[in-house]
Design a protein around this motif. Structure first.
Motif, short mmCIF file in Angstrom:
data_model
loop_
_atom_site.label_atom_id
_atom_site.label_comp_id
_atom_site.label_asym_id
_atom_site.label_seq_id
_atom_site.Cartn_x
_atom_site.Cartn_y
_atom_site.Cartn_z
N LEU A 23 -5.24 9.13 -22.35
CA LEU A 23 -5.58 8.37 -21.14
C LEU A 23 -6.32 9.30 -20.18
CD1 LEU A 23 -2.19 6.50 -20.59
CD2 LEU A 23 -4.39 5.44 -21.17
N PRO A 24 -7.21 8.76 -19.35
CA PRO A 24 -7.90 9.61 -18.38
C PRO A 24 -6.90 10.24 -17.40
CG PRO A 24 -8.97 7.47 -18.58
CD PRO A 24 -7.68 7.38 -19.31
N ALA A 25 -7.02 11.53 -17.18
CA ALA A 25 -6.08 12.25 -16.33
C ALA A 25 -6.04 11.69 -14.91
CB ALA A 25 -6.42 13.74 -16.29
N ALA A 26 -7.17 11.26 -14.38
CA ALA A 26 -7.22 10.76 -13.01
C ALA A 26 -6.48 9.45 -12.82
CB ALA A 26 -8.67 10.61 -12.56
N CYS A 27 -6.11 8.78 -13.92
CA CYS A 27 -5.45 7.47 -13.86
C CYS A 27 -3.94 7.55 -13.98
CB CYS A 27 -5.96 6.57 -14.98
SG CYS A 27 -7.71 6.28 -14.97
N THR A 28 -3.41 8.69 -14.40
CA THR A 28 -1.98 8.78 -14.70
C THR A 28 -1.27 9.73 -13.76
OG1 THR A 28 -2.17 10.64 -16.25
CG2 THR A 28 -2.50 8.43 -17.16
N ALA A 29 0.01 9.50 -13.55
CA ALA A 29 0.80 10.38 -12.69
C ALA A 29 0.87 11.78 -13.31
CB ALA A 29 2.21 9.81 -12.50
N THR A 30 1.08 11.87 -14.60
CA THR A 30 1.14 13.17 -15.26
C THR A 30 -0.19 13.89 -15.12
OG1 THR A 30 2.74 12.31 -16.84
CG2 THR A 30 1.61 14.33 -17.45
N GLY A 31 -1.28 13.19 -15.34
CA GLY A 31 -2.61 13.79 -15.22
C GLY A 31 -2.89 14.26 -13.81
N LYS A 32 -2.53 13.47 -12.82
CA LYS A 32 -2.75 13.87 -11.43
C LYS A 32 -1.92 15.10 -11.07
CE LYS A 32 -3.99 9.29 -9.91
NZ LYS A 32 -3.70 8.17 -9.03
N ALA A 33 -0.70 15.17 -11.58
CA ALA A 33 0.15 16.34 -11.31
C ALA A 33 -0.50 17.60 -11.90
CB ALA A 33 1.55 16.13 -11.88
N LEU A 34 -1.04 17.48 -13.09
CA LEU A 34 -1.71 18.63 -13.71
C LEU A 34 -3.02 18.97 -13.00
CD1 LEU A 34 -1.07 17.84 -17.47
CD2 LEU A 34 0.01 19.62 -16.09
N ALA A 36 -3.87 18.45 -9.92
CA ALA A 36 -3.62 18.95 -8.57
C ALA A 36 -3.32 20.45 -8.56
CB ALA A 36 -2.45 18.20 -7.93
N ASN A 37 -2.89 20.98 -9.68
CA ASN A 37 -2.49 22.38 -9.72
C ASN A 37 -3.44 23.26 -10.53
OD1 ASN A 37 0.15 22.47 -8.22
ND2 ASN A 37 0.43 20.72 -9.56
N LEU A 38 -4.61 22.76 -10.88
CA LEU A 38 -5.58 23.57 -11.61
C LEU A 38 -6.21 24.60 -10.69
CD1 LEU A 38 -7.55 20.94 -13.69
CD2 LEU A 38 -5.96 22.66 -14.55
N PRO A 39 -6.37 25.83 -11.16
CA PRO A 39 -7.01 26.85 -10.33
C PRO A 39 -8.49 26.56 -10.10
CG PRO A 39 -6.52 27.73 -12.51
CD PRO A 39 -5.91 26.36 -12.43
N ASP A 40 -9.15 25.85 -11.02
CA ASP A 40 -10.58 25.53 -10.89
C ASP A 40 -10.80 24.06 -10.57
OD1 ASP A 40 -9.73 24.57 -13.34
OD2 ASP A 40 -11.51 25.23 -14.43
N LEU A 41 -9.93 23.49 -9.75
CA LEU A 41 -9.99 22.06 -9.44
C LEU A 41 -11.34 21.63 -8.88
CD1 LEU A 41 -8.77 19.26 -9.17
CD2 LEU A 41 -7.82 19.97 -6.96
N GLU A 42 -11.91 22.37 -7.96
CA GLU A 42 -13.18 21.96 -7.36
C GLU A 42 -14.30 21.87 -8.39
OE1 GLU A 42 -13.85 20.58 -4.42
OE2 GLU A 42 -11.68 20.65 -4.17
N GLU A 43 -14.33 22.78 -9.34
CA GLU A 43 -15.34 22.72 -10.40
C GLU A 43 -15.13 21.46 -11.24
OE1 GLU A 43 -18.36 23.08 -13.04
OE2 GLU A 43 -18.12 24.06 -11.10
N ARG A 44 -13.90 21.15 -11.56
CA ARG A 44 -13.62 19.94 -12.35
C ARG A 44 -13.99 18.68 -11.58
NH1 ARG A 44 -10.59 21.01 -17.26
NH2 ARG A 44 -10.13 23.21 -17.22
N LEU A 45 -13.73 18.67 -10.28
CA LEU A 45 -14.10 17.51 -9.47
C LEU A 45 -15.62 17.36 -9.40
CD1 LEU A 45 -11.47 17.69 -6.59
CD2 LEU A 45 -11.52 16.11 -8.53
N ARG A 46 -16.35 18.47 -9.35
CA ARG A 46 -17.82 18.39 -9.38
C ARG A 46 -18.30 17.77 -10.69
NH1 ARG A 46 -17.31 23.02 -6.27
NH2 ARG A 46 -17.24 24.45 -8.03
N ARG A 47 -17.67 18.15 -11.79
CA ARG A 47 -18.04 17.57 -13.09
C ARG A 47 -17.75 16.07 -13.11
NH1 ARG A 47 -15.34 21.83 -17.21
NH2 ARG A 47 -16.23 23.69 -16.27
N LEU A 48 -16.59 15.70 -12.59
CA LEU A 48 -16.24 14.27 -12.54
C LEU A 48 -17.21 13.50 -11.67
CD1 LEU A 48 -12.35 14.38 -12.36
CD2 LEU A 48 -13.75 13.52 -14.24
#
Length: 95
Positions: A23-34, A36-48
């Motif tokens: 399932l897409p990580a942005a859609c699930t509680a488990t995915g959002k928890a993971l 939210a704690n990524l060290p490179d979150l901003e880079e991943r958000l730019r990709r999204l």
């Protein structure tokens, strides 16, 4: 999110996730928890932002900015929730 194991809790709620399922990580509680704690979150958000967020229901987070705000709340309170973002009629609280 790739589910490699599931452990039933006390409530033993029947959920839409299954071992081997994705399932897409942005859609699930488990995915959002993971996320939210990524060290490179901003880079991943730019990709999204370039590829777009998949919408599984009308309640699925629609934009990267909305996701960024949700993830800030997840980091602050220490847990994530899913509110009918994968399956209408199902709310996953906690996770």
């Amino acid at each position: 999110m790739l589910y490699v194991e599931k452990v039933a809790g006390e409530a033993n709620a029947n959920t839409h996730s299954r071992v081997g399922g994705r399932l897409p990580a942005a859609c699930t509680a488990t995915g959002k928890a993971l996320l939210a704690n990524l060290p490179d979150l901003e880079e991943r958000l730019r990709r999204l932002a370039r590829t777009g967020l998949p919408r599984l229901t009308p309640r699925t987070v629609a934009s990267v900015e909305d996701l960024r705000r949700q993830l800030a709340v997840v980091r602050e309170r220490g847990y994530a929730v899913e509110k009918q973002e994968v399956l209408l009629g199902f709310d996953a609280r906690g996770s």
